[in-house]
Scaffold this active site. Structure first.
Site, short mmCIF file in Angstrom:
data_model
loop_
_atom_site.label_atom_id
_atom_site.label_comp_id
_atom_site.label_asym_id
_atom_site.label_seq_id
_atom_site.Cartn_x
_atom_site.Cartn_y
_atom_site.Cartn_z
N HIS A 122 0.88 -1.19 0.00
CA HIS A 122 0.00 0.00 0.00
C HIS A 122 0.91 1.24 0.00
O HIS A 122 2.03 1.17 0.52
CB HIS A 122 -0.82 -0.06 1.29
CG HIS A 122 -1.92 0.95 1.41
ND1 HIS A 122 -1.68 2.26 1.75
CD2 HIS A 122 -3.26 0.84 1.26
CE1 HIS A 122 -2.84 2.91 1.81
NE2 HIS A 122 -3.81 2.07 1.52
N ASP A 199 3.12 -4.83 8.03
CA ASP A 199 1.91 -4.02 7.91
C ASP A 199 0.72 -4.97 8.06
O ASP A 199 0.39 -5.72 7.14
CB ASP A 199 1.92 -3.32 6.54
CG ASP A 199 0.62 -2.59 6.26
OD1 ASP A 199 -0.33 -2.72 7.05
OD2 ASP A 199 0.56 -1.88 5.23
N GLN A 202 -4.45 -5.40 6.89
CA GLN A 202 -5.46 -6.31 6.31
C GLN A 202 -5.45 -7.69 6.95
O GLN A 202 -6.19 -8.56 6.52
CB GLN A 202 -5.23 -6.43 4.80
CG GLN A 202 -5.44 -5.15 4.04
CD GLN A 202 -6.83 -4.57 4.22
OE1 GLN A 202 -7.77 -5.25 4.66
NE2 GLN A 202 -6.98 -3.30 3.92
N LYS A 225 -10.48 -0.92 10.48
CA LYS A 225 -10.57 -2.12 9.64
C LYS A 225 -10.88 -3.35 10.49
O LYS A 225 -10.82 -4.48 10.01
CB LYS A 225 -9.26 -2.33 8.88
CG LYS A 225 -8.96 -1.22 7.86
CD LYS A 225 -7.72 -1.54 7.08
CE LYS A 225 -7.17 -0.36 6.31
NZ LYS A 225 -7.98 0.03 5.16
N CYS A 363 -4.67 2.52 -3.64
CA CYS A 363 -3.43 2.99 -3.01
C CYS A 363 -2.30 2.00 -3.23
O CYS A 363 -1.49 1.76 -2.32
CB CYS A 363 -3.63 3.23 -1.51
SG CYS A 363 -4.83 4.49 -1.16
N1 PLP Z 1 -1.68 -0.85 4.63
C1 PLP Z 1 -2.61 -1.62 4.03
C2 PLP Z 1 -2.24 -3.00 3.57
C3 PLP Z 1 -3.90 -1.13 3.85
O1 PLP Z 1 -4.81 -1.88 3.25
C4 PLP Z 1 -4.21 0.17 4.31
C5 PLP Z 1 -5.54 0.75 4.11
O2 PLP Z 1 -6.30 0.33 3.26
C6 PLP Z 1 -3.21 0.91 4.94
C7 PLP Z 1 -1.95 0.37 5.08
C8 PLP Z 1 -3.46 2.29 5.47
O3 PLP Z 1 -4.34 2.23 6.54
P1 PLP Z 1 -4.90 3.56 7.20
O4 PLP Z 1 -5.51 4.35 6.08
O5 PLP Z 1 -5.91 3.07 8.18
O6 PLP Z 1 -3.76 4.26 7.83
#
Ligand code: PLP
Length: 405
Positions: A122, A199, A202, A225, A363
């Protein structure tokens, strides 16, 4: 205990609303899950009964609010099996947690040091490292994927070098649903003397996460999430690393003593929590974790997997259907395109039929580039989705496919 999806659905008033006169089918859970009544009530309870700024007051309300926030920290610690509450830093989300590490741990890196990312990251796990590259002259290396959307572990092994300092890779891809072998990724990083950030945005609502079993140096995720309030995230970090890292932001809460000449910093975790936190949301986040563990991530994952298998099988029967990501054991995320139809047109038409899916690059533009597409449509499942909803989605999809040729 049988999985009672209808019972769970009753805890989400939003799921019984309509859009454009059609029953809502919410399949945008990867972006944000919905929030059950008891978590919303927990927010209300703090506003109505306990609201006062945390950590600074001697009065009863401030002490209650502080206790709620710190109880939540302990709940998060237990949830991910961290060894110490000092290792749980509250942030605004996954994005801020990664920025914190890239910015703060990044200060310990030297020009030419290497950071390994993967092609399926992401933007939240790409751009902070690029900012660091601009500041520090570090080198970013990227692990490619295989045709089914699995990470190319041979390529990862080949990229590790004596200059590798950080490996920062997603647990689960938000586009492909791929579940990466994070324990191996961490172990191999450690064999090269690097630290590993995972990270977990998900993964956290679908997998049991044990940061000590994983031996992750950093593990990050977002409350919104995982059925919790928005605007809250967690950075888990090993204490010895957090101790070494300089503060990320300066301000109230993160100091021990301030003069104009010199400031000393607060102990962990407060060193990394400058300013007034979202203590209301953090208190309610506790409830969200209780809620999630009350049902259990394993039964939830099994339920979502059934929906994934059924829906994927039926989607494949639609002429021109292209599904991106088929790694074994993938999470319940289906990214697709119908022939050459634009993802946006598909998403718009589905929306008019009551189906909430996400369209675009998610993203993850480098991943889109690797897939050779500009964007995809993504349907993703949560604990409250039903087989009937899958059928409604499939029937809408057949209509849209017919319309778009
Ligand atoms: N990393 C992953 C794999 C994501 O799917 C997302 C959000 O969709 C993020 C990071 C960023 O999360 P946040 O917008 O809650 O900071």
């Amino acid at each position: 205990m049988a999985y009672d999806v209808e019972k769970y659905r009753r805890e989400y008033p939003i799921l019984s609303r309509e859009v454009y006169g059609k029953p809502l089918v919410y399949l945008d859970n990867t972006a944000s899950t919905q929030t059950p009544v008891e978590v919303v009530r927990a927010v209300e309870d703090v506003y109505y009964r306990h609201k006062a700024n945390v950590h600074r007051g001697v009065h009863a309300l401030s002490q209650e609010a502080t206790m709620l926030m710190e109880d939540s920290r302990e709940r998060v610690r237990a949830f991910v099996n961290a060894g110490d509450i000092a290792e749980i830093i509250f942030t605004r989300g996954t994005t801020e947690a990664i920025n914190l590490v890239a910015s703060s741990y990044g200060q310990l890196l030297e020009p030419g040091d290497e950071v390994i990312l993967s092609v399926m990251e992401h933007h939240a796990n790409i751009v902070p490292w690029q900012l660091l590259r601009d500041r520090k002259g570090i080198v970013i290396k990227v692990v490619p994927m295989l045709a089914d959307g699995s990470l190319d572990m041979d390529a990862y092994k080949a990229l590790l070098s004596p200059r590798t300092r950080v490996v920062s890779i997603t647990h689960v891809s938000n586009v492909l649903g791929t579940v990466n072998p994070v324990a191996d990724i961490v172990r191999m990083a450690h064999e090269h003397g690097a630290v590993a950030l995972i990270d977990g945005a998900q993964a956290i609502a679908h997998k049991d996460v044990d940061v000590r079993a994983l031996d992750a140096d950093f593990y990050v995720f977002s409350s919104h999430k995982m059925y919790g309030p928005t605007g809250i995230g967690v950075l888990y970090g090993k204490r010895e690393l957090l101790e070494k890292m300089p503060p990320y932001q300066g301000g109230g809460e993160m100091i021990s003593h301030v003069t104009f000449e010199h400031t000393t910093y607060a102990e962990l975790p407060f060193k990394f929590e400058a300013g007034t936190p979202d203590y209301v949301g953090i208190a309610a986040f506790h409830k969200a974790i209780d809620y999630l563990t009350g049902i259990g991530t394993a039964p939830i994952a099994a339920h979502e997997e059934e929906l994934l298998e059924y829906t994927t099988r039926e989607m494949m029967k639609i002429p021109g259907m292209r599904i991106f990501g088929s790694a074994p054991g993938k999470c319940a995320i289906i990214s697709f395109l119908i022939g050459d139809a634009h993802h946006y047109d598909t998403g718009m038409l589905l929306d008019k039929l009551g189906i909430a899916v996400r369209t675009g690059h998610h993203c993850a533009q480098p991943l889109m580039h690797a897939l050779g597409v500009e964007g995809v449509v993504r349907a993703s499942f949560a604990l409250y989705n039903t087989k009937e909803e899958c059928d409604m989605f499939l029937s809408a999809l057949r209509r849209v496919a017919a319309m778009l040729g």
